[in-house]
Scaffold this active site. Structure first.
Site, PDB file in Angstrom:
ATOM      1  N   LYS A 297      50.731  -2.861   9.920  1.00  0.00           N
ATOM      2  CA  LYS A 297      51.844  -2.516   9.030  1.00  0.00           C
ATOM      3  C   LYS A 297      51.630  -1.104   8.504  1.00  0.00           C
ATOM      4  O   LYS A 297      50.513  -0.755   8.090  1.00  0.00           O
ATOM      5  CB  LYS A 297      51.943  -3.503   7.864  1.00  0.00           C
ATOM      6  CG  LYS A 297      52.339  -4.916   8.295  1.00  0.00           C
ATOM      7  CD  LYS A 297      52.345  -5.885   7.126  1.00  0.00           C
ATOM      8  CE  LYS A 297      52.723  -7.290   7.586  1.00  0.00           C
ATOM      9  NZ  LYS A 297      52.561  -8.293   6.501  1.00  0.00           N
TER      10      LYS A 297
ATOM     11  N   ASP B 283      45.947 -10.063   9.601  1.00  0.00           N
ATOM     12  CA  ASP B 283      46.957  -9.225   8.952  1.00  0.00           C
ATOM     13  C   ASP B 283      46.327  -8.502   7.774  1.00  0.00           C
ATOM     14  O   ASP B 283      45.881  -7.364   7.880  1.00  0.00           O
ATOM     15  CB  ASP B 283      48.153 -10.072   8.531  1.00  0.00           C
ATOM     16  CG  ASP B 283      49.263  -9.251   7.862  1.00  0.00           C
ATOM     17  OD1 ASP B 283      49.117  -8.015   7.745  1.00  0.00           O
ATOM     18  OD2 ASP B 283      50.276  -9.836   7.444  1.00  0.00           O
TER      19      ASP B 283
ATOM     20  N   LYS C 205      56.686 -19.168   6.801  1.00  0.00           N
ATOM     21  CA  LYS C 205      55.707 -18.959   5.744  1.00  0.00           C
ATOM     22  C   LYS C 205      55.136 -20.300   5.282  1.00  0.00           C
ATOM     23  O   LYS C 205      55.881 -21.247   4.995  1.00  0.00           O
ATOM     24  CB  LYS C 205      56.348 -18.235   4.560  1.00  0.00           C
ATOM     25  CG  LYS C 205      56.765 -16.799   4.848  1.00  0.00           C
ATOM     26  CD  LYS C 205      55.556 -15.891   5.023  1.00  0.00           C
ATOM     27  CE  LYS C 205      55.965 -14.432   5.149  1.00  0.00           C
ATOM     28  NZ  LYS C 205      54.793 -13.539   5.281  1.00  0.00           N
TER      29      LYS C 205
ATOM     30  N   GLU D 156      49.153 -16.316  11.570  1.00  0.00           N
ATOM     31  CA  GLU D 156      48.694 -15.108  10.875  1.00  0.00           C
ATOM     32  C   GLU D 156      47.825 -15.449   9.671  1.00  0.00           C
ATOM     33  O   GLU D 156      48.153 -16.349   8.897  1.00  0.00           O
ATOM     34  CB  GLU D 156      49.900 -14.306  10.366  1.00  0.00           C
ATOM     35  CG  GLU D 156      50.581 -13.434  11.394  1.00  0.00           C
ATOM     36  CD  GLU D 156      51.601 -12.548  10.716  1.00  0.00           C
ATOM     37  OE1 GLU D 156      51.214 -11.674   9.900  1.00  0.00           O
ATOM     38  OE2 GLU D 156      52.803 -12.732  10.998  1.00  0.00           O
TER      39      GLU D 156
ATOM     40  N   ASP E  83      52.665 -18.029   9.193  1.00  0.00           N
ATOM     41  CA  ASP E  83      51.980 -17.015   8.389  1.00  0.00           C
ATOM     42  C   ASP E  83      51.527 -17.660   7.095  1.00  0.00           C
ATOM     43  O   ASP E  83      52.339 -17.966   6.224  1.00  0.00           O
ATOM     44  CB  ASP E  83      52.916 -15.836   8.099  1.00  0.00           C
ATOM     45  CG  ASP E  83      52.198 -14.688   7.398  1.00  0.00           C
ATOM     46  OD1 ASP E  83      50.987 -14.812   7.127  1.00  0.00           O
ATOM     47  OD2 ASP E  83      52.844 -13.663   7.113  1.00  0.00           O
TER      48      ASP E  83
END
Length: 363
Positions: A268, A244, A162, A219, A191
């Site tokens: 997702k 995303d 992250k 991402e 991400d």
């Protein structure tokens, strides 16, 4: 075979360590659990965690939608009239994708059990095991490097890092610290959770490329609504860029794909409103020759089991981000998917293979 009962529960499980991204910090995994019972005794399970910074859904909104909208509308409906059932689920209420996902996965659990198949087999049956990455929360470079080393020691060879919380220079320090600690043999995914602007993203990614950092993909580097910015990053970098938060629905995916705004798509269930719409996104991406990841929010093993079954069923889903249950201090269910280090297997159960719920985590 009709829907006889729909029961709704609230649950909470502490995390072993706080989960931090550019958008939020989570210390307790809160979720709404759905139990659908059919008139022949088949039981299906679903869940919906609140992720208001991404989906806009809260515990209260999810609970209200399930109790006041979906429950009275769906009880008594024949569960094998699938297209009618899913059309009603997805059109009876605008938005509220998390609540839709909880109902959707419970219905798929019931339907695949009735078909005497696992959900993976029912949806396509492509893989019988998959490998997940493990997420390194955004912290100081040193703490992230220590965490990354621990996850590698636990058997994970792919790390999702992250970034995007503060400055891009700090993010570069984080990436270097992690790679110095774990070595170049470990695959790193980044991400940014919308944390960069297009020009600084391009500058930083080009620097990563020049330094030879082993970055597999990145991402959502820019804001979800900024498709032109996303395309700018994609067009001006070599590392694959994954959309995303920019993609909730098949319509969103079509726009991204037609623009060439991203190289990959992260699907997702909580964004898509469940498996029914997620299948459309995957099939559409496949037409464009685009590979997908399936990821999750901070969910229990109910939602991750459903997502993993879906992900394993499609040939163009090649990336898997299903570490959330491993972050929790307890397991909400009995049964479901099984972890052995980074590998996930599905067992021989029908549907989702969920045998029951551990009531100690219900509120």
């Amino acid at each position: 075979m009709k829907i006889q009962h729909i029961e709704i529960y609230q649950a909470a499980i502490p995390l072993k360590k706080a989960f931090k991204t550019a958008l939020r910090t989570v210390t307790v995994a809160e979720t709404i659990v759905v139990k659908v019972t059919c008139d022949n005794g088949i039981v299906g399970w679903g869940e919906a965690p609140p992720t208001h910074v991404i989906t806009g859904d809260t515990l209260a909104s999810i609970h209200y939608a399930l109790k006041e909208i979906f429950k009275p509308a769906l009880i008594g409906m024949p569960i094998l009239d699938r297209e009618l059932l899913f059309e009603k689920t997805h059109t009876i209420l605008v938005g509220n994708t998390s609540a839709k996902a909880a109902i959707d996965m419970a219905l798929y659990d019931c339907i695949s059990q009735q078909a005497n198949m696992s959900l993976t087999q029912f949806l396509g049956g492509y893989e019988d095991s998959i490998e997940t990455d493990y997420t390194v929360s955004v912290n100081s470079p040193e703490e992230m490097a220590v965490d990354a080393e621990g996850y590698v020691s636990d058997g994970f060879s792919v790390l999702k890092v992250k970034v995007g919380k503060d400055t891009i220079e700090k993010d570069m320090e984080r990436i270097r610290a992690i790679q110095d600690r774990v070595g170049s043999a470990i695959t790193i995914r980044l991400d940014a959770n919308q944390g960069w602007n297009p020009k600084e993203a391009v500058r930083a990614i080009q620097q990563m490329e020049d330094l030879g950092l082993n970055i597999e993909l990145i991402e959502q580097p820019v804001k979800a609504y900024d498709l032109k910015g996303l395309k700018y990053v994609t067009d001006n970098t070599q590392i694959p860029i994954m959309a995303d938060e920019s993609v909730f629905s098949a319509r969103d995916a079509r726009e991204v794909l037609e623009m060439g705004a991203a190289d990959m798509i992260n699907i997702k269930l909580m964004k898509a409103g469940g498996i029914h719409e997620a299948c459309k996104i995957a099939k559409l991406a496949d037409i464009y020759g685009v590979t997908c990841m399936v990821g999750s929010m901070i969910e229990s093993k109910i939602g991750i089991t459903a997502a993993a079954h879906f992900a394993a069923s499609q040939p163009n889903i090649n990336y898997f981000d299903f570490d959330a249950p491993l972050m929790l201090a307890g397991d909400l269910i009995k049964g479901g998917i099984t972890y052995k280090e980074s590998m996930i297997t599905f067992g021989s159960g029908k549907g989702l293979g969920i045998e029951g719920i551990n009531e100690e985590y219900l509120l």
